[in-house]
Structures are given as structure tokens and as C-alpha cells.
Design a protein around this motif. Structure first.
Motif, mmCIF file in Angstrom:
data_model
loop_
_atom_site.group_PDB
_atom_site.id
_atom_site.type_symbol
_atom_site.label_atom_id
_atom_site.label_comp_id
_atom_site.label_asym_id
_atom_site.label_seq_id
_atom_site.Cartn_x
_atom_site.Cartn_y
_atom_site.Cartn_z
ATOM 1 N N MET A 110 41.080 -61.474 56.097
ATOM 2 C CA MET A 110 39.111 -61.321 55.819
ATOM 3 C C MET A 110 38.526 -61.299 56.966
ATOM 4 O O MET A 110 39.245 -61.493 58.085
ATOM 5 C CB MET A 110 38.786 -62.565 55.695
ATOM 6 N N GLN A 111 37.057 -60.126 56.926
ATOM 7 C CA GLN A 111 36.601 -60.189 58.076
ATOM 8 C C GLN A 111 35.079 -61.462 57.913
ATOM 9 O O GLN A 111 34.061 -60.404 58.598
ATOM 10 C CB GLN A 111 35.968 -58.966 58.271
ATOM 11 N N ILE A 112 34.696 -61.891 57.266
ATOM 12 C CA ILE A 112 33.826 -62.823 57.266
ATOM 13 C C ILE A 112 33.202 -62.761 58.443
ATOM 14 O O ILE A 112 31.898 -63.097 59.115
ATOM 15 C CB ILE A 112 33.621 -63.887 56.296
ATOM 16 N N LYS A 113 33.861 -63.760 59.273
ATOM 17 C CA LYS A 113 33.670 -63.723 61.149
ATOM 18 C C LYS A 113 32.842 -62.565 61.748
ATOM 19 O O LYS A 113 32.154 -63.402 62.020
ATOM 20 C CB LYS A 113 34.908 -64.933 61.670
ATOM 21 N N GLU A 114 34.286 -61.981 61.567
ATOM 22 C CA GLU A 114 33.465 -60.834 62.390
ATOM 23 C C GLU A 114 31.595 -60.365 61.709
ATOM 24 O O GLU A 114 30.741 -59.925 62.730
ATOM 25 C CB GLU A 114 34.413 -59.759 62.250
ATOM 26 N N GLN A 115 31.609 -60.035 60.433
ATOM 27 C CA GLN A 115 30.400 -59.580 59.970
ATOM 28 C C GLN A 115 29.077 -60.881 60.134
ATOM 29 O O GLN A 115 28.355 -60.355 60.983
ATOM 30 C CB GLN A 115 30.736 -58.816 58.987
ATOM 31 N N ARG A 116 30.161 -61.910 60.154
ATOM 32 C CA ARG A 116 28.759 -63.214 60.241
ATOM 33 C C ARG A 116 28.056 -62.842 61.689
ATOM 34 O O ARG A 116 26.703 -62.658 62.438
ATOM 35 C CB ARG A 116 29.625 -64.584 60.253
ATOM 36 N N LYS A 117 29.381 -63.046 62.583
ATOM 37 C CA LYS A 117 28.245 -63.073 64.353
ATOM 38 C C LYS A 117 27.973 -61.576 64.742
ATOM 39 O O LYS A 117 27.295 -61.269 65.256
ATOM 40 C CB LYS A 117 29.882 -62.727 65.143
ATOM 41 N N LYS A 118 28.934 -60.450 63.773
ATOM 42 C CA LYS A 118 27.546 -59.824 63.738
ATOM 43 C C LYS A 118 26.306 -59.214 63.465
ATOM 44 O O LYS A 118 24.946 -58.644 64.408
ATOM 45 C CB LYS A 118 28.590 -57.709 62.642
ATOM 46 N N ALA A 119 26.214 -60.107 62.903
ATOM 47 C CA ALA A 119 24.537 -60.696 62.117
ATOM 48 C C ALA A 119 23.965 -61.591 62.736
ATOM 49 O O ALA A 119 23.176 -61.797 62.383
ATOM 50 C CB ALA A 119 24.923 -61.247 60.577
ATOM 51 N N GLY A 120 24.390 -61.811 63.921
ATOM 52 C CA GLY A 120 23.871 -63.142 64.320
ATOM 53 C C GLY A 120 23.892 -64.295 64.082
ATOM 54 O O GLY A 120 23.002 -65.440 64.524
ATOM 55 N N LEU A 121 25.195 -64.905 63.061
ATOM 56 C CA LEU A 121 24.650 -66.078 61.931
ATOM 57 C C LEU A 121 25.510 -67.293 62.359
ATOM 58 O O LEU A 121 26.570 -66.611 63.211
ATOM 59 C CB LEU A 121 25.119 -65.458 60.853
ATOM 60 N N THR A 122 24.981 -68.162 62.816
ATOM 61 C CA THR A 122 26.405 -69.492 62.776
ATOM 62 C C THR A 122 26.683 -69.254 61.479
ATOM 63 O O THR A 122 26.629 -69.355 60.158
ATOM 64 C CB THR A 122 25.888 -70.532 63.262
ATOM 65 N N GLN A 123 28.092 -70.492 61.755
ATOM 66 C CA GLN A 123 28.490 -70.727 59.941
ATOM 67 C C GLN A 123 27.365 -72.188 59.767
ATOM 68 O O GLN A 123 27.103 -71.755 58.314
ATOM 69 C CB GLN A 123 29.535 -71.530 60.420
ATOM 70 N N SER A 124 26.833 -72.554 59.842
ATOM 71 C CA SER A 124 25.825 -73.775 59.079
ATOM 72 C C SER A 124 24.841 -72.833 58.663
ATOM 73 O O SER A 124 24.148 -72.341 57.700
ATOM 74 C CB SER A 124 24.790 -74.790 60.367
ATOM 75 N N LYS A 125 24.122 -71.615 59.078
ATOM 76 C CA LYS A 125 22.757 -70.242 59.199
ATOM 77 C C LYS A 125 23.470 -69.969 57.218
ATOM 78 O O LYS A 125 22.809 -69.666 56.308
ATOM 79 C CB LYS A 125 22.396 -69.544 59.970
ATOM 80 N N LEU A 126 24.591 -68.593 57.744
ATOM 81 C CA LEU A 126 25.262 -68.620 56.615
ATOM 82 C C LEU A 126 25.218 -69.735 55.437
ATOM 83 O O LEU A 126 24.966 -68.805 54.134
ATOM 84 C CB LEU A 126 26.465 -68.007 56.608
ATOM 85 N N ALA A 127 25.966 -70.740 55.465
ATOM 86 C CA ALA A 127 26.530 -71.543 54.017
ATOM 87 C C ALA A 127 25.060 -72.127 53.735
ATOM 88 O O ALA A 127 24.902 -72.590 52.348
ATOM 89 C CB ALA A 127 26.991 -72.940 55.188
ATOM 90 N N GLU A 128 23.907 -72.246 54.921
ATOM 91 C CA GLU A 128 22.180 -72.263 54.131
ATOM 92 C C GLU A 128 22.069 -71.572 53.565
ATOM 93 O O GLU A 128 21.127 -71.531 52.077
ATOM 94 C CB GLU A 128 21.666 -72.846 55.153
ATOM 95 N N LEU A 129 21.861 -70.675 53.764
ATOM 96 C CA LEU A 129 21.502 -69.152 53.134
ATOM 97 C C LEU A 129 22.366 -69.032 51.566
ATOM 98 O O LEU A 129 21.873 -68.347 50.708
ATOM 99 C CB LEU A 129 22.038 -67.435 53.633
ATOM 100 N N LEU A 130 23.963 -69.141 51.747
ATOM 101 C CA LEU A 130 24.488 -68.674 50.679
ATOM 102 C C LEU A 130 25.038 -70.334 49.850
ATOM 103 O O LEU A 130 24.954 -70.288 48.410
ATOM 104 C CB LEU A 130 25.734 -68.549 50.889
ATOM 105 N N ALA A 131 23.717 -71.111 50.073
ATOM 106 C CA ALA A 131 23.556 -72.783 49.112
ATOM 107 C C ALA A 131 24.529 -73.137 49.252
ATOM 108 O O ALA A 131 25.711 -73.609 47.835
ATOM 109 C CB ALA A 131 23.685 -72.916 47.718
ATOM 110 N N VAL A 132 26.101 -72.929 50.147
ATOM 111 C CA VAL A 132 27.337 -73.599 50.191
ATOM 112 C C VAL A 132 27.339 -74.187 51.930
ATOM 113 O O VAL A 132 26.283 -74.964 52.552
ATOM 114 C CB VAL A 132 28.262 -72.178 50.300
ATOM 115 N N SER A 133 28.565 -75.648 51.483
ATOM 116 C CA SER A 133 28.921 -76.451 53.450
ATOM 117 C C SER A 133 29.118 -75.437 53.846
ATOM 118 O O SER A 133 29.844 -74.108 53.956
ATOM 119 C CB SER A 133 29.570 -77.526 52.698
ATOM 120 N N GLN A 134 28.652 -76.025 55.209
ATOM 121 C CA GLN A 134 29.588 -75.157 56.733
ATOM 122 C C GLN A 134 31.417 -75.253 56.758
ATOM 123 O O GLN A 134 31.395 -74.247 56.703
ATOM 124 C CB GLN A 134 28.853 -75.652 57.238
ATOM 125 N N SER A 135 31.402 -75.869 55.733
ATOM 126 C CA SER A 135 33.022 -76.491 55.767
ATOM 127 C C SER A 135 33.374 -75.473 55.236
ATOM 128 O O SER A 135 34.686 -74.964 55.368
ATOM 129 C CB SER A 135 33.664 -78.274 55.584
#
Length: 65
Positions: free
Chosen positions: A1-26
Motif C-alpha cells: 500500500m502506498q497510502i502513507k506516501e500519498q498522504r505525506k505527499k499531499a501534506g496531510l496528517t493521519q488525523s486530517k485524512l481520517a477527518e476527510l474520509l469520516a473514519v478514525s485516525q486509528s
């Protein structure tokens, strides 16, 4: 999976991505570590968000012609 790499490339934290996708940070953490499976709806949403393909997020290499 390349999720972490794409997330970091977009300048997002796990928490912010979770908020955008309506899921938890965990949940995002689980996807990034491979401990959890990403539902198709969230995979598509991330592809749209990161302007990439689902293949990119899944770490699939394209065959060279």
C-alpha cells in the motif's frame, strides 16, 4: 500500500485524512500498516483526493509495453 506516501505527499496528517474520509485516525493507521483492509469507497475517495489511481494506492506496478 502506498497510502502513507500519498498522504505525506499531499501534506496531510493521519488525523486530517481520517477527518476527510469520516473514519478514525486509528483506521487510517491500520490501512497504512496493512493491519486493516481499505473499503472500496474509501480507496476511491483517496484516489480522488490524492489525484492518483487506485493502482497507485495499492502499490501495483504497471507493466511496461
Amino acid at each position: 500500500m502506498q497510502i502513507k506516501e500519498q498522504r505525506k505527499k499531499a501534506g496531510l496528517t493521519q488525523s486530517k485524512l481520517a477527518e476527510l474520509l469520516a473514519v478514525s485516525q486509528s483506521t487510517v493507521c491500520g490501512w497504512e500498516t496493512g493491519a486493516a483492509t481499505v473499503p472500496v469507497a474509501q480507496l476511491l475517495a483517496m484516489a480522488d483526493l490524492f489525484c492518483c489511481t487506485t493502482d497507485t494506492l495499492l502499490g501495483r506496478q504497471t507493466a511496461s509495453a
